[in-house]
Design a protein around this motif. Sequence first.
Motif, PDB file in Angstrom:
ATOM      1  N   ASP A  37      30.163  33.175  31.876  1.00 25.83           N
ATOM      2  CA  ASP A  37      31.573  32.881  31.633  1.00 25.83           C
ATOM      3  C   ASP A  37      32.420  33.602  32.675  1.00 25.83           C
ATOM      4  O   ASP A  37      32.894  34.713  32.444  1.00 25.83           O
ATOM      5  CB  ASP A  37      31.946  33.337  30.208  1.00 25.83           C
ATOM      6  CG  ASP A  37      33.395  33.034  29.848  1.00 25.83           C
ATOM      7  OD1 ASP A  37      34.130  32.493  30.705  1.00 25.83           O
ATOM      8  OD2 ASP A  37      33.798  33.358  28.716  1.00 25.83           O
ATOM      9  N   PRO A  38      32.645  33.000  33.856  1.00 29.59           N
ATOM     10  CA  PRO A  38      33.341  33.709  34.936  1.00 29.59           C
ATOM     11  C   PRO A  38      34.777  34.070  34.602  1.00 29.59           C
ATOM     12  O   PRO A  38      35.226  35.185  34.901  1.00 29.59           O
ATOM     13  CB  PRO A  38      33.260  32.736  36.112  1.00 29.59           C
ATOM     14  CG  PRO A  38      33.046  31.395  35.497  1.00 29.59           C
ATOM     15  CD  PRO A  38      32.229  31.641  34.267  1.00 29.59           C
ATOM     16  N   LEU A  39      35.503  33.156  33.995  1.00 28.63           N
ATOM     17  CA  LEU A  39      36.905  33.436  33.707  1.00 28.63           C
ATOM     18  C   LEU A  39      37.037  34.472  32.596  1.00 28.63           C
ATOM     19  O   LEU A  39      37.943  35.309  32.619  1.00 28.63           O
ATOM     20  CB  LEU A  39      37.641  32.140  33.340  1.00 28.63           C
ATOM     21  CG  LEU A  39      37.577  31.041  34.425  1.00 28.63           C
ATOM     22  CD1 LEU A  39      38.431  29.855  34.026  1.00 28.63           C
ATOM     23  CD2 LEU A  39      38.027  31.588  35.780  1.00 28.63           C
ATOM     24  N   GLY A  40      36.114  34.436  31.648  1.00 26.40           N
ATOM     25  CA  GLY A  40      36.105  35.458  30.607  1.00 26.40           C
ATOM     26  C   GLY A  40      35.811  36.833  31.176  1.00 26.40           C
ATOM     27  O   GLY A  40      36.411  37.832  30.766  1.00 26.40           O
ATOM     28  N   ALA A  41      34.897  36.898  32.155  1.00 26.04           N
ATOM     29  CA  ALA A  41      34.565  38.178  32.785  1.00 26.04           C
ATOM     30  C   ALA A  41      35.766  38.729  33.545  1.00 26.04           C
ATOM     31  O   ALA A  41      36.069  39.932  33.485  1.00 26.04           O
ATOM     32  CB  ALA A  41      33.374  38.009  33.731  1.00 26.04           C
ATOM     33  N   VAL A  42      36.481  37.853  34.268  1.00 23.23           N
ATOM     34  CA  VAL A  42      37.666  38.285  35.010  1.00 23.23           C
ATOM     35  C   VAL A  42      38.718  38.837  34.053  1.00 23.23           C
ATOM     36  O   VAL A  42      39.277  39.914  34.267  1.00 23.23           O
ATOM     37  CB  VAL A  42      38.241  37.113  35.830  1.00 23.23           C
ATOM     38  CG1 VAL A  42      39.598  37.485  36.420  1.00 23.23           C
ATOM     39  CG2 VAL A  42      37.275  36.722  36.942  1.00 23.23           C
ATOM     40  N   ARG A  43      38.968  38.085  32.997  1.00 21.16           N
ATOM     41  CA  ARG A  43      40.011  38.495  32.047  1.00 21.16           C
ATOM     42  C   ARG A  43      39.664  39.824  31.380  1.00 21.16           C
ATOM     43  O   ARG A  43      40.508  40.726  31.273  1.00 21.16           O
ATOM     44  CB  ARG A  43      40.184  37.411  30.981  1.00 21.16           C
ATOM     45  CG  ARG A  43      41.300  37.694  29.984  1.00 21.16           C
ATOM     46  CD  ARG A  43      41.381  36.628  28.915  1.00 21.16           C
ATOM     47  NE  ARG A  43      40.143  36.546  28.153  1.00 21.16           N
ATOM     48  CZ  ARG A  43      39.279  35.541  28.224  1.00 21.16           C
ATOM     49  NH1 ARG A  43      39.508  34.517  29.032  1.00 21.16           N
ATOM     50  NH2 ARG A  43      38.174  35.550  27.498  1.00 21.16           N
ATOM     51  N   ALA A  44      38.425  39.992  30.961  1.00 22.65           N
ATOM     52  CA  ALA A  44      38.028  41.214  30.262  1.00 22.65           C
ATOM     53  C   ALA A  44      38.132  42.427  31.180  1.00 22.65           C
ATOM     54  O   ALA A  44      38.618  43.490  30.769  1.00 22.65           O
ATOM     55  CB  ALA A  44      36.606  41.069  29.731  1.00 22.65           C
ATOM     56  N   CYS A  45      37.679  42.302  32.425  1.00 22.50           N
ATOM     57  CA  CYS A  45      37.747  43.427  33.361  1.00 22.50           C
ATOM     58  C   CYS A  45      39.195  43.846  33.594  1.00 22.50           C
ATOM     59  O   CYS A  45      39.514  45.045  33.636  1.00 22.50           O
ATOM     60  CB  CYS A  45      37.074  43.069  34.681  1.00 22.50           C
ATOM     61  SG  CYS A  45      35.260  43.038  34.604  1.00 22.50           S
TER      62      CYS A  45
END
Length: 895
Positions: A657-665
């Motif tokens: 989940d690339p966009l989820g990873a970006v948002r969480a970081c």
Amino acid sequence: MRTETAPTITRLDYKPYPYRLPAVELLFDLDPAQTTVRATLQFERAGSQGDALILNGEDLELLSLVLDGKPLSSDEYELADSTLTLYPEQARFTLEITSLCRPADNSSLMGLYVSGDQLFTQCEAEGFRRITWFPDRPDVMARYRVHLRADKKRYPLLLSNGNLVAQQDLSEGRHEAIWEDPHLKPSYLFALVAGDFECREHTLTTRSGRSALLQVYSDRGSGAKTAWALDCLARSVRWDEQRFGLALDLDRFMVVAARDFNMGAMENKGLNIFNSAYVLADKDTATDAAYRAIEAVIGHEYFHNWTGNRVTCRDWFQLSLKEGLTVFRDQEFSADMLAQGLEGTEAVSARAVKRIDDVTTLRIAQFPEDAGPMAHPIRPESYQEIGNFYTATVYEKGAEVVRMQHTLLGEAGFRAGLDEYFRRHDGQAVTCDDFVSAMESVYSQRNPGKDLQVFRRWYNQAGTPRVTVTLSWNQATQTCSITLRQRCAPAGIEKLQDPPVAKPPLHIPFALGLLGRDGRSLALSHEGKSAETVLLELTEAQQTWTFENIPEAPVPSLLRNFSAPVMVEFDRPDADLALLAQHDTDPFARWEAGRELASRQLLKMVSAGASQSTVDPLFIDTWRSLLQDDNITDAYKARVLSLPSEKELLEKTEPLDPLGAVRACRELRGALGKQLAPLWQKTYQSTLAQAGSEYSPDPVSAGKRALKNLALSYLMAGGAEFGRLAREQYYGAGNMTDRMGALSALMHYSAESERAAALEHFYQQWQQDPLVMDKWFSLQATAPDATVETMRSLMLHPAFSLRNPNRARALIFQFCMNNLQGIHNVQGYDFWADQVLALNSLNPEVAARLARAFDNWARFAEPQRSGMRAALEQVQQHPELSRNVAEIISKALKI
């Protein structure tokens, strides 16, 4: 017309070359438009009467062929697109080949090519065949004598391997240099450089008392930036003598910087050709990271002088024989340099910083490779294009396999094994098995009844093993039992097998310690010794060890110093991770505990989606404790307090989940910045005050800058009110590390107008320096708001050129591989496909590396999964796809 699929070459099909080649004499009439090469080759039959003599050639024009003084007519040999075949009757004979190559037209940067106004060669793996017809394979080793002739005004400096034996002026303004290499070498180690360069040099005395000349060549005007590279080269020579007893075996050792280069550097015997990014440095243009990268690459290529040159590969399946071993050696060199001058825990901490960085690289680059369609053992079983197998598996995992042998044998045992390896094989082209056999001779002697037969499976198996840990503590007997279970899932093409083939167990050195609930280390008795860390040798699918005199339920510290390239599975509470992060005496395991705690928090935030999830107070308290710990060095603290990158986190999501990873970081970075703002401010001001007036790349000073810039990043993430600090640091910076640290913070967290102003200022300051402009492009490629439109606009900038690999990597690769938000959309996938195809026609090797960006498309969630597949199919349908790219794309789409 579609390019034909390259034939598959398999390891078990290896056959020795039927001819020996004791001597090679090459005469070059150098010219960028067309260079004439006369190769005089002295052959001896090693096989049977009637064996064909097959020579490799590519993009060459054959002018003449003379056998033992007799010119051959076209019906006396067979000339194909890539081979020249003869059937000589003599057992010994001399073959003289005159051919033509065109360096200026060679955009592949393999063979002889033009960079700026200079001529360079790159011959690994199969570039020599673009220079002349030749048995272009690593097991054909010869002594070379090379005559270089060229216009003296245009090319005042003529370099090749070995020793300069003569030079003279010729008629019509031309001149000649003659070089002779006293050592046997394969064709991939041949090198030639012609041009006008500055030279910085140093005469070094070896431990035996012999003098050796060290030289670093670079473009006119850049000589002041080569001081660090020359210092690194001198330290590499001394370190290899002291640590491994390996002395420089030439009268001179040369390093030459090239603007256009496909890789980082090349270890040609005595004449290393480097990408200029790994040579040029000063405080105004290079960051601390660049200084360390130069040190590592200079060391790596020099260490190849023995592990790769004196003993080389029998065939390209054995690539990790030289690369894995030499990466291990350069890692150890860098760690020793980081710890130089430090003592006790500071020295241990400094070495741990290097270990953390190396393992992070392994996990970001190699673990995903093991989980994707390009998964292969460190010794591959087959390939179509060898250029596609210069991979993280061969290099980084290969280094870990060598490191495990070092761990099993100990420092003295490994040194004895390496000595035995050179005693047996100096001057030979050998295999990975030969290396393990040398190590095994020492291991078995020191461990009667044991061998490394199970360990050899590391060379045959693809995939990342998983080790499951079970801990049982018996209060009545005060014993603790540790059970380890190993498994390795199908990887790469193995996933297509039905039923899947079961993999046998590996030999895994597993280092562990136990801590009490108060954070104290517990003594462990193992094999008659008592220590805080024990090394368990897991050689079966499951094994159990029991430790006595354990007075309380312990907290295990697992896989200390990352003793094996495996994933550990152990169900432990967050509180145990927090305890380890604050108290573990093994600095790597301490970092690992904090990393796992951060990953758990991030994964919760990914699962929560856009709804702002709360941050666990235990996590915040752990970060606060680490930030206030005065007993750890600044460099180590900067690593411990860094969150996993978006790419690291991405690998832990399922499906990806690339966009989820970006948002969480971003959310967690912001939360830490806000909640710990006073401590970040204190850290920033403290490290700012400690900075000396004069820049130094030494580890202690670099550690302070790393921590200062980390604190600035957290402050900016937590609130725009700290933008003033970033602006002040950027415009007042006295070195590139601080300037880039501030500019990066501005790019990620400031208003668009501030970013634009800083970028314009940066450009006006550094537009004449290509390496600094690479940083300028990279910053914009990885900016949070970067889009395909941004990239296409930057590609029209006068400073951008797709033909230069450094510039392509700075912009295209950074966006496609490291900007998860920018690339993961339909427009991003189309952009990637366009650039792969554009590079495909210019430089297939670089194109193939970009093609790897979407290896793991099948592991992604929708709609990314379908979008990437469509882009891969778009590339596959191109009618003139290079073999390099075709192999990557076809493998990706099979799984």
